[in-house]
Every structure is written in structure tokens, then in C-alpha cells.
Write an enzyme that holds these catalytic residues in place. Structure first.
Site, PDB file in Angstrom:
ATOM      1  N   LYS A 108     -15.439  27.929   3.020  1.00  6.17           N
ATOM      2  CA  LYS A 108     -15.419  29.397   2.893  1.00  6.17           C
ATOM      3  C   LYS A 108     -14.018  29.997   2.793  1.00  6.17           C
ATOM      4  O   LYS A 108     -13.801  31.145   3.176  1.00  6.17           O
ATOM      5  CB  LYS A 108     -16.168  30.080   4.062  1.00  6.17           C
ATOM      6  CG  LYS A 108     -17.557  29.578   4.337  1.00  6.17           C
ATOM      7  CD  LYS A 108     -18.400  29.377   3.120  1.00  6.17           C
ATOM      8  CE  LYS A 108     -18.780  30.626   2.365  1.00  6.17           C
ATOM      9  NZ  LYS A 108     -19.542  30.258   1.117  1.00  6.17           N
ATOM     10  N   TYR A 168     -22.039  41.529   1.937  1.00  6.95           N
ATOM     11  CA  TYR A 168     -22.667  41.600   3.271  1.00  6.95           C
ATOM     12  C   TYR A 168     -21.917  42.647   4.091  1.00  6.95           C
ATOM     13  O   TYR A 168     -20.765  42.996   3.766  1.00  6.95           O
ATOM     14  CB  TYR A 168     -22.691  40.234   3.980  1.00  6.95           C
ATOM     15  CG  TYR A 168     -21.435  39.390   3.862  1.00  6.95           C
ATOM     16  CD1 TYR A 168     -20.307  39.660   4.645  1.00  6.95           C
ATOM     17  CD2 TYR A 168     -21.379  38.318   2.963  1.00  6.95           C
ATOM     18  CE1 TYR A 168     -19.178  38.877   4.524  1.00  6.95           C
ATOM     19  CE2 TYR A 168     -20.242  37.545   2.838  1.00  6.95           C
ATOM     20  CZ  TYR A 168     -19.140  37.818   3.627  1.00  6.95           C
ATOM     21  OH  TYR A 168     -18.011  37.052   3.508  1.00  6.95           O
TER      22      TYR A 168
END
Ligand SMILES: Nc1ncnc2c1ncn2[C@@H]1O[C@H](COP(=O)(O)OS(=O)(=O)O)[C@@H](OP(=O)(O)O)[C@H]1O
Length: 731
Positions: free
Chosen positions: A460, A683
Site C-alpha cells: 500500500k 474512502y
């Protein structure tokens, strides 16, 4: 040692009941009756000595057996001997002055002395010289055991297996005649009395049965008449090296011929053991060999010399691949062409030296399990191998309390991995880094099928963007995709490692102008994998490593979102805050998720592990924020680090895409190709309380990272790192 340190050491030894092993160093000056400062002990130095004996009453003797005299001179002319006038001292070994140098003096002189500690409360064993003399090496083992109250003790059990390879293979006039087979049986019987379970383990190649002179063919017959008195294993039918077979079917067919030969001649086929000529195919692994062995012979155990390297023999290890146990072999100095005692390299004296306390003797002393490879030719002529093994076994019986035994290879293998469970996992090295490995490697494999740099993650941080941008470069090629893990191979960190080197290399197909190509691989889970740096370094010691770092708090949040989308039930049941703040009493699945989420962000800790294997010059750290905001500059810097010339100009190949909110690959004038939906997800922002928690959580790790970056010579500290630290200080 100065007085202060000496007192400190003595105090420590007395308090913790720690003994001292001391060695008298050789000195230029010859001392006679010189007192050791502070002790009622006197030394004479620079003596020539001979005929060593042991003190049978010494409590130190454990592995070493007393009773005999080691006749002849002790090596070297600078021995120190001890004379004491205090009851604390007890000799452990004596020798006599060598009469060549000195007039006869019959009184024995202590070459090793025990100090019981009655004088100053410290137990010692003092050696009057180094460890050149084999007997003193044994005494050192016993001294360590004694002074450590048994904690540093080797077991007294030793197992021995003697493989006799090339049965039926040898050229005419090097093979066994009936007399030789009789001698083999007679010696075996004598050895069995000393080594319970001992049988010579015969490796046969059926194709060459009856290929000797008439007398030697009778020898072949006699071996088969006595088939039950030996153990047997299959060599190769035709003695061909298995790595030369490209096709597993051919290999199988040849193995089947040898099996048929065995059945036709009453040779047992169930030992589960085999070896391959010149060790080829066992390591570096030729998958076809393992495959064919399993299918034809149900092989469960083999042995090799080459793992991880040929020398020194004592550093060889075992491993398990495809459920086949590979045991290390020891060296006994007998090769196919060593067939006369007198022609042993260095002559009979050298052989006797090796047997009588030298290399062969010590090999058995230091290794609980000893597998020796010999050849049929060592048992003909003057039966060099019979002399060697019988003599060394007798010498061991004479001078040690070792309990010798033997077992069939399968039992030996099971026992080996009980003793050394940590060796079961293989360590794959680069076959091109060792000439002997390269020689016994398949012809259709090249050394260019391995990556020159690794993008190691962590997850990530933008690793897919970097991977994609690197793949645009005309001189850089990534691995082929994996059906299971897509662009990542994930070789070094998980079960894939057990699939072996061939499997890994199949992701890097060889192409014509290899040398100009920069092969690379990116697997984001490498970064924090416990075993990865060691494994990667064993295979790719010169590889460059690329890591991307960004705020560990933000990385953890992105990972959590990713895990939810991938349907992880725990991530979907618990909020991010509940995951990161889960206590050690929380349910296990939640704790596991917390650890997987937070551990990779302990950057300094993971980087230190990589740096304990790789030099810092091979590591390049990318600031993840810079990669995101200015990938062009990031990639130019990376090219400079990788020394790729001519540099590829990324500015016309990457463009910011406002819709995606990230840089994307330019496909034509007004089009770009961005990474998929799973990269750059939408998000909600992280809750402030979670960010604050993580800042505190990572404080010590981030502080260590700053120190590490400075040590590595970084002139700038990433902005995110400063912010993570500054905000923490302020709250
Ligand atoms: N150019 C470009 N395009 C898309 N995404 C980019 C880019 N540069 C960096 N990033 C950031 O990369 C994050 C995903 O990181 P990884 O590719 O390492 O993820 S993974 O570990 O391989 O799953 C991804 O994280 P999320 O934003 O959480 O999805 C992005 O923030």
C-alpha cells in the site's frame, strides 16, 4: 589483562560459577620454572614433547578415553608444560621431553592441567599450547562440557553410513574379484562387532553388470550371491548425470531399467534412498530428478556434497525438497581414482594421519551423523577403503567413548532432521556463483533468468504504480504474471519458496539481448517478511533493493480499506479504530488482523533486517509522497541509482489525470491509462483519534527511522515523517 578487568572477570566467574579455559601462548623467550603471576603454578616453555598420555582419574574425561599412549612427537617445538605445588592442580594430560632435543628425562610433564578452584574459587583448564595436537582438541570438548556443567556437551552417539557407489560400473581391472568381495564381507563382519547395524550400502548401475574381466565378473556374481548381507540403493542405470536429461520421461525410463535389473537379480528395491552421479541434480535442484525418483523408486532420502557449497565439509547442511530428505555427506578422502594405499594423496603417512586423530577422525567426532561416499574401485586392489574405515573405527574405539552405530538411510534421514529441524527449509543459492554448481546445472538454464533488482514494498505504498511505470521503460522487464498473485511472484516470503528455483526462474524467460535488460520483480510483502532478506541475499546477493515509505499511519489505513474490499470478515466486522487499538486479550482473529495491519509500518526494524544482509549502497528508499506527486523525478532518481543508461525520459510518458487524482501512463496525445479501481480508492478520511493513536504507536519506530535515514546519509527527511513526529510532540 589489567588488574581491574582481571578482578572483574574473577568476580564474575566466582559468582556465576563460570570456569575458564586458558591457553599458554607461544613466547620467544624460553622460560624455565617461571611462576604464573598470582598462582602457585610454574611453567617451562618452548619444549619439544612426545608420547602423550591422559590422566585416567581426571573428572574431565568424558568423550575422551584414557589408557593408551599417543606415541610419537607432539606437533611443534614450542610447548609449555606446567608444574604445581598446590592441591588445586591436577594434570589432565602428560607428555615426555623429546629425547632428540634433551637428555632422557623420564618424568611426565603436564601439558594440560586442571585447576579445581581450591586456591581462588575459580575452576580452570589450562592448555600448554594451542590446539594443534588432536588429543588436545578432544580435551577441549571435554573441558567445555565439564566447566559448563554439561551444558556445552556433544552427545556421545555417532552414526556412520558408508556408501559404495559405482557397483558394476568400474573399468576392467579396477573392479572387485571374488577375493575382494570376501574381504569386504569379512571386514564388514569385524566392523559390525564395533558398530552395531553396520552394512556397506551398495549403489548399483545395472547396465554395466558383467562388464569386467572374467575374474571380475565372478566378483559381480559373488556380490549378488550375498545380496542380503548388504544394503542396496539405485545409482543411475547407465551412470548418466540426471541434469543432462531435459526430459523427465527419459529419466524415468532409465531409472525403470535399473529397477527391473534389481528385480531380476534379487536386489531389494525398497530402501527409499538413492544418490546421483557427481551429485548432479540434487543441488542445485534438477526438478526432473526429484520427480522421476519419486515416481520410479519412491525415494525419500538422498545425500549430497554440494549444499550449500562443497567446502568446508563441516559447513554442509541438509534440506528437504518435495518431501525428499537431502543429507549432507562428509569427506573421507577416497575418490574414484584413489585405489592404492600408497597412492593416497600425500602417501600412506597422510592417510594414517587423517585416521589417527586427523581429518577423518575429527569428522566423526564432530558430526553426529556421517555419510561417506566411496566407490567400488576403492575396495579392489589393496582395498584402501577397508583399511581406512576399519582403522578409523578402531582408533575411535581406542581414544573415545563415542557410541558408534549405523542405520539404513531412511532412519538416518529421520534422525538427522530430528537433530537439526531448522535445516529442513532449503536455502536456494545462485548456481552461477559457484563453478561446481554451474557445472552440474541443466544446460537450458542461464544465469540471466534472475532479477537484478527487487521492489520489496511494503504493501500500500504505491508499489503497483512504481511497477507499472518501470515496465514502460524499454530496458527494464518485469516478471511474467502469476495466475495466483498477478504481478507479484511472492517467492521469498511464503510457500512458493518451496517450489524451488526452477519455478522462480520460469517467471523470467530468457530473451536474446539479456545483458542490456534489467529484470526486476516486485512483491510488496517482501518488506516485512521475517525470512525474506536472508533468502533473497542467498540467491541475489548483488541485487538492488527498492523500498517505498510513506506515513505508516496512512499506510495502515489504506491496508485496512484494501482488506475490507477483499472481503476479510474481521475487517468488515470491526472499525479501523477497533482494529488498531485491539488489546492483547482481544479475540485471536482480531489480534492477527491488528498485527498484519500495523507491523509492516515498523519501518526501521524491517530495514535493519535487510541491512544485516545487504550493504546500504544496494538499498534505495523512495518517498511514497514524492512518487505520488512527482513520479517523473522519482523515476529519474531511480534510474540514476540503478545506473541505467541511456536514461529514459519519463516526462512525456506520465501525466497527471485529474479524474483519477494520480499520475497515469500516457497512451497517446490526449489519453492516459491509469491503474485500476483498486489503486487510489475512494474512502472516508481517517478519524483524527485513529491518526493520533497511530502517531503515538509509531513514535519510537519513526524516531528510529529518522536515525537510520541519517546514518544512511539522507540529506532530507520526508515531510510525512516530520509531520508524524511533530504532531505527536505537540499533542
Ligand atoms: N499513480 C498512482 N495511481 C494509483 N495509486 C497510486 C499511484 N501512486 C501512488 N498510489 C498509491 O498506491 C496505493 C496502493 O499501493 P500498492 O500498489 O503498493 O498496493 S498493494 O500493496 O500492491 O496492494 C494506493 O493506495 P490507496 O489510495 O489506499 O488505494 C495509492 O494511494
Amino acid at each position: 589483562m589489567d588488574k581491574w578487568n582481571r578482578e572483574l572477570l574473577d568476580k564474575y566467574c566466582r559468582e556465576y560459577s563460570v570456569g575458564i579455559v586458558g591457553f599458554a601462548p607461544p613466547g620467544e623467550e624460553s622460560l624455565v620454572g617461571a611462576q604464573l603471576k598470582g598462582f602457585p603454578l610454574f611453567i617451562h616453555t618452548n619444549l619439544r614433547l612426545k608420547d602423550a598420555q591422559l590422566n585416567a582419574a581426571s573428572p574431565i574425561l568424558r568423550l575422551t578415553r584414557s589408557g593408551e599412549t599417543a606415541w610419537g612427537p607432539l606437533p611443534g617445538g614450542d610447548w609449555t608444560i606446567f608444574q604445581a605445588n598446590h592441591s588445586t592442580y591436577e594434570p589432565l594430560a602428560w607428555a615426555h621431553r623429546d629425547s632428540l632435543d634433551y637428555p632422557t628425562n623420564r618424568s611426565p610433564l603436564a601439558t594440560v592441567i586442571q585447576d579445581h578452584g581450591r586456591y581462588d574459587g575459580i575452576q580452570r583448564v589450562l592448555f600448554g599450547g594451542g590446539l594443534r595436537f588432536w588429543l588436545h582438541k578432544l580435551l577441549l570438548l571435554d573441558s567445555l562440557s565439564y566447566l559448563s556443567h554439561g551444558q556445552l556437551s556433544l552427545s556421545l552417539n555417532r552414526m556412520i553410513l558408508v556408501d559404495v557407489d559405482d557397483i558394476f560400473v568400474g573399468e576392467k581391472s579396477t573392479r572387485l574379484k571374488r577375493d575382494d568381495v570376501m574381504a569386504l564381507l569379512a571386514t564388514q563382519q569385524r566392523i559390525q562387532a564395533l558398530v552395531p547395524g553396520f552394512k556397506f550400502n551398495l549403489g548399483f548401475s545395472g547396465k554395466y553388470f558383467h562388464h569386467g574381466t572374467a575374474e571380475e565378473n565372478l566378483g559381480d556374481d559373488m556380490l549378488l550371491e550375498n545380496v542380503d548381507r548388504f544394503t542396496w540403493f539405485s545409482h543411475m542405470w547407465n551412470h548418466q548425470q540426471p541434469h543432462l536429461y531435459e526430459n523427465v520421461t527419459h529419466l524415468q525410463l532409465d531409472m525403470a531399467l535399473n529397477k527391473q535389473f534389481a528385480k531380476d537379480h534379487g536386489i531389494p528395491t525398497v530402501s527409499g534412498y538413492s544418490v546421483s552421479p557427481h551429485h548432479s541434480g540434487v543441488y542445485p535442484v534438477h526438478e526432473g530428478l526429484y520427480e522421476a525418483w519419486k515416481r520410479v523408486w519412491n525415494i525419500k532420502v538422498t545425500s549430497t556434497e554440494e549444499y550449500p557449497h562443497l567446502r568446508p565439509a563441516r559447513l554442509r547442511r541438509g534440506f528437504i525438497h518435495r518431501n525428499i530428505m537431502v543429507l549432507p555427506r562428509q569427506t573421507c578422502g577416497l575418490f574414484t581414482h584413489t585405489i592404492f594405499i600408497e597412492r593416497y594423496p600425500g602417501g600412506r603417512d597422510k592417510l594414517d594421519e587423517s585416521i589417527q586423530g586427523g581429518e577423518l577422525f575429527q569428522t566423526i567426532v564432530y558430526n553426529p551423523i556421517n555419510i561417506f561416499m566411496t566407490h567400488m574401485s576403492n575396495y579392489g586392489n589393496d582395498r584402501l577403503a577397508l583399511y581406512t574405515f576399519e582403522s578409523v573405527i578402531k582408533f575411535i574405539q581406542c581414544w573415545t567413548n563415542l557410541r558408534l552405530s549405523s542405520s539404513p538411510p531412511l532412519k538416518l534421514g529421520e534422525h538427522y532432521f530430528q537433530l537439526y529441524p531448522e535445516e529442513a527449509d532449503p536455502v536456494w543459492g545462485n548456481p552461477c556463483d559457484d563453478q561446481r554448481h554451474q557445472k552440474i546445472w541443466s544446460r537450458n538454464k542461464t544465469c540471466d533468468q534472475l532479477p537484478r533488482f527487487l521492489v520489496i514494498g511494503p504493501q500500500k505504498t504505491g508499489t503497483t504504480a512504481l511497477y507499472t511505470f518501470l515496465s514502460i521503460h524499454p530496458a527494464i522487464s518485469s516478471n511474467l504474471p502469476s495466475p495466483d498473485t498477478f504481478e507479484e511472484i511472492q517467492f521469498f516470503n511464503g510457500k512458493n519458496y518451496y517450489k524451488g528455483l526452477d519455478w522462480y526462474m520460469s517467471f523470467f524467460p530468457a530473451s536474446k539481448n539479456e545483458s542490456s535488460r534489467y529484470l526486476f520483480e516486485k512483491s510488496a510483502t517482501y518488506f516485512d517478511g521475517e525470512l525474506v532478506p536472508r533468502r533473497a541475499h542467498a540467491l541475489l546477493p548483488r541485487a538492488k533493493l527498492i523500498t517505498i515509505l510513506l506515513s505508516p499511519a496512512r499506510r495502515a489505513y489504506s491496508w485496512y480499506q484494501h482488506t475490507r474490499v477483499h472481503g476479510d470478515p474481521v475487517a468488515n466486522n470491526y472499525s479501523f479504530h477497533s482494529v488498531i487499538t485491539a488489546s492483547d486479550t482481544a479475540p485471536k482473529p482480531l489480534r492477527d488482523l491488528r498485527n498484519r495491519c500495523l507491523n509492516p509500518g515498523k519501518y526501521a526494524q524491517h530495514l535493519e533486517r535487510w541491512l544485516s544482509f545487504y550493504p546500504p549502497q544496494q538499498l534505495h528508499i523512495i518517498d511514497g509522497e514524492q512518487l505520488r506527486q512527482n513520479p517523473v523525478e522519482t523515476l529519474h532518481e531511480l534510474q540514476r541509482f540503478l545506473k541505467i543508461t541511456p536514461a529514459f525520459n519519463y516526462s512525456s510518458h506520465l501525466r497527471y489525470d485529474p479524474k483519477k487524482g494520480f499520475f497515469c501512463q500516457v497512451t497517446n496525445e490526449d489519453r492516459t491509462k491509469c491503474l485500476g479501481k483498486s489503486k487510489g480508492r475512494q474512502y472516508p478520511p481517517m478519524e483524527d483519534k485513529s491518526y493520533k493513536f497511530l502517531q503515538r504507536y509509531y513514535l519510537s519506530h519513526n524516531t528510529a527511522l529518522v536515525k537510520l535515514l541519517k546514518r544512511l546519509g539522507s540529506r532530507t527527511i520526508p515531510q510525512w515523517l516530520k509531520e508524524d513526529l511533530t504532531d505527536t510532540v505537540m499533542t
